[in-house]
Write a protein that holds these residues in place. Structure first.
Motif, PDB file in Angstrom:
ATOM      1  N   MET A   1       0.851  -1.189   0.000  1.00 47.11           N
ATOM      2  CA  MET A   1       0.000   0.000   0.000  1.00 47.11           C
ATOM      3  C   MET A   1       0.890   1.243   0.000  1.00 47.11           C
ATOM      4  N   THR A   2       0.623   2.176  -0.930  1.00 44.84           N
ATOM      5  CA  THR A   2       1.364   3.439  -0.899  1.00 44.84           C
ATOM      6  C   THR A   2       0.424   4.552  -0.452  1.00 44.84           C
ATOM      7  N   LEU A   3       0.958   5.406   0.366  1.00 48.02           N
ATOM      8  CA  LEU A   3       0.159   6.512   0.872  1.00 48.02           C
ATOM      9  C   LEU A   3       0.633   7.796   0.209  1.00 48.02           C
ATOM     10  N   SER A   4      -0.300   8.690  -0.103  1.00 48.70           N
ATOM     11  CA  SER A   4       0.111   9.964  -0.677  1.00 48.70           C
ATOM     12  C   SER A   4       0.860  10.750   0.389  1.00 48.70           C
ATOM     13  N   LYS A   5       1.777  11.572  -0.023  1.00 50.92           N
ATOM     14  CA  LYS A   5       2.635  12.331   0.905  1.00 50.92           C
ATOM     15  C   LYS A   5       1.833  13.224   1.844  1.00 50.92           C
ATOM     16  N   LYS A   6       0.587  13.516   1.423  1.00 51.79           N
ATOM     17  CA  LYS A   6      -0.199  14.445   2.240  1.00 51.79           C
ATOM     18  C   LYS A   6      -0.899  13.759   3.402  1.00 51.79           C
ATOM     19  N   SER A   7      -0.995  12.412   3.315  1.00 51.31           N
ATOM     20  CA  SER A   7      -1.694  11.705   4.392  1.00 51.31           C
ATOM     21  C   SER A   7      -0.733  11.463   5.559  1.00 51.31           C
ATOM     22  N   PRO A   8      -1.272  11.170   6.731  1.00 50.73           N
ATOM     23  CA  PRO A   8      -0.402  10.875   7.885  1.00 50.73           C
ATOM     24  C   PRO A   8       0.506   9.691   7.573  1.00 50.73           C
ATOM     25  N   GLN A   9       1.778   9.819   7.910  1.00 48.25           N
ATOM     26  CA  GLN A   9       2.753   8.767   7.610  1.00 48.25           C
ATOM     27  C   GLN A   9       3.115   7.997   8.879  1.00 48.25           C
TER      28      GLN A   9
ATOM     29  N   GLY B   1       9.454   1.746   8.796  1.00 49.16           N
ATOM     30  CA  GLY B   1       9.514   0.324   9.117  1.00 49.16           C
ATOM     31  C   GLY B   1       8.161  -0.303   9.399  1.00 49.16           C
ATOM     32  N   ILE B   2       7.170   0.516   9.787  1.00 50.37           N
ATOM     33  CA  ILE B   2       5.874  -0.061  10.175  1.00 50.37           C
ATOM     34  C   ILE B   2       5.241  -0.805   9.003  1.00 50.37           C
ATOM     35  N   LEU B   3       5.326  -0.226   7.789  1.00 55.89           N
ATOM     36  CA  LEU B   3       4.652  -0.851   6.644  1.00 55.89           C
ATOM     37  C   LEU B   3       5.419  -2.060   6.108  1.00 55.89           C
ATOM     38  N   GLU B   4       6.591  -2.341   6.699  1.00 60.24           N
ATOM     39  CA  GLU B   4       7.319  -3.561   6.314  1.00 60.24           C
ATOM     40  C   GLU B   4       6.876  -4.759   7.149  1.00 60.24           C
ATOM     41  N   ILE B   5       6.074  -4.503   8.172  1.00 57.91           N
ATOM     42  CA  ILE B   5       5.623  -5.597   9.050  1.00 57.91           C
ATOM     43  C   ILE B   5       4.564  -6.421   8.338  1.00 57.91           C
TER      44      ILE B   5
END
Ligand SMILES: *Cc1c(COP(=O)(O)O)cnc(C)c1O
Length: 365
Positions: A1-9, A13-17
């Motif tokens: 899942m990719t998030l747009s730069k404007k959304s909360p990041q 490492g969290i999205l690698e879990i």
């Protein structure tokens, strides 16, 4: 899942879990389910615990005792441990997460054993720390490999003893050697989720080491022997400083009142514990014999589950799992543990194990 730069990041490492995937509860198409995928107690919970849970329904509007005082007192009395050195959690899983959060973060390493419980690396990553796996030999944690993997960044070492999913264990001397080889500022967490099932004389769940040292903690759970997995209840016995850390970072009401009530009653029902141990010992021995007779591999297990290896590339673990599922028997695939040619099968009741043995015999024929 990719998030747009404007959304909360989320933090790095969290999205690698890869989220932990539990054992399946329902078999597609089959009108029965024999659930042997999550190491649950096939005898269920103690009737006293069920009764206490029901009684707790009358007080659902009250907050629980945030200190789980009565429960900790009962654990302390039953195990001969100081009550002020115990903390209860929503499953030992919560305590694993809290310990990692308390002691490791970005730039730190959390050490565990190659085929160790998957929650350890996941908890490390969630805290921003780096999980480091030490090689095993004969599907058993290797003290020398663990010590060799310690670096200046290592903050904690997790050892499931006995280990899930391999069923192997380290004797008290090996665990003491591991402890003695660690720097004093590295926390050794002994996860003894299956301690009650172990009958080997050279086994200690860890209380001896916790009592003697400032850098050892022991985790226990009500999910396995007490059959209370649904309620999420575990505890830790640790050094004063670690207990203080946990009490600062845990939620003030992290263990629900029904869980505390049921846990208290479960401790009082030693007959249920003894029945659970005896049933497991008898069925584990019988099942392992049958599996070996079928030509499969089954390393010795001291837990309430058996790892089964499928050596014939024409009769894979994956196919066996699918075949068993078709017959309503749910077992656990081991690909995520680096053991794709294995299945982990929880020890159920006699008739459950008969179904597994018959299913495997049919599969291999
Ligand atoms: C099942 C298990 C636990 C128990 O987890 P809970 O959160 O208490 O249900 C902990 N450690 C290991 C190694 C396990 O297999």
């Amino acid at each position: 899942m990719t998030l747009s730069k404007k959304s909360p990041q989320p933090r790095p490492g969290i999205l690698e879990i890869q989220p932990y995937v539990g054992g399946k509860a329902k078999a597609k198409g089959a009108n029965r389910a024999i659930r042997l995928a999550s190491n649950e107690n096939p005898l269920g919970a103690s009737s006293a615990a069920i009764e206490a849970f029901r009684a707790a329904a009358n007080s659902l509007h009250r907050y629980p005792d945030g200190g789980a005082t009565q429960l900790r007192e009962a654990i302390g009395a039953a195990e001969g441990l100081p009550v002020d050195r115990l903390v209860c959690g929503a499953g030992s899983d919560e305590l694993i997460q809290l310990l990692v959060r308390g002691y490791a973060g970005p730039g730190d390493e959390v050490l565990y054993s190659q085929h160790g419980f998957l929650v350890y690396p996941l908890a490390a990553m969630a805290a921003g720390a780096r999980p480091v796996a030490a090689t095993e030999h004969s599907l058993t944690a290797d003290v020398d490999a663990l010590l060799a993997a310690v670096s200046a960044r290592t903050r904690m070492v997790f050892l499931a003893n006995p280990n899930n999913p391999t069923g192997s264990y380290l004797g008290r001397q090996a665990v003491a050697r591991l402890r003695n080889g660690l720097p004093e500022d590295v926390l050794l967490v002994l996860d003894a989720a299956y301690a009650e099932y172990v009958e080997e004389a050279d086994y200690d769940a860890g209380a001896e080491l916790v009592a003697a040292h400032e850098n050892v903690a022991m985790l226990r759970t009500f999910s396995k022997i007490h059959g209370l997995a649904a309620l999420r209840l575990g505890w830790v016995y640790g050094p004063k400083a670690a207990i203080d850390v946990l009490n600062r970072i845990r939620g003030p009401f992290n263990v629900t009142a029904p869980a505390q009530a049921a846990g208290l009653a479960a401790i009082g029902d030693s007959d249920h514990v003894a029945r659970s141990v005896a049933s497991n010992a008898a069925q584990l021995a019988r099942f392992r014999e049958a599996v070996l007779t079928l030509g499969l591999e089954a390393p010795p297990s001291v837990g309430n589950f058996q790892l089964v290896r499928f050596p014939d590339p024409a009769k894979t673990a994956k196919a066996a799992k699918a075949r068993l599922a078709g017959e309503g028997v749910l077992v656990r695939g081991m690909t995520s543990y680096g053991l794709p040619d294995c299945l982990r099968i929880t020890i159920g009741l006699e008739e459950d194990m008969d179904s597994v043995i018959e299913g495997l015999r049919g599969f291999l024929a």
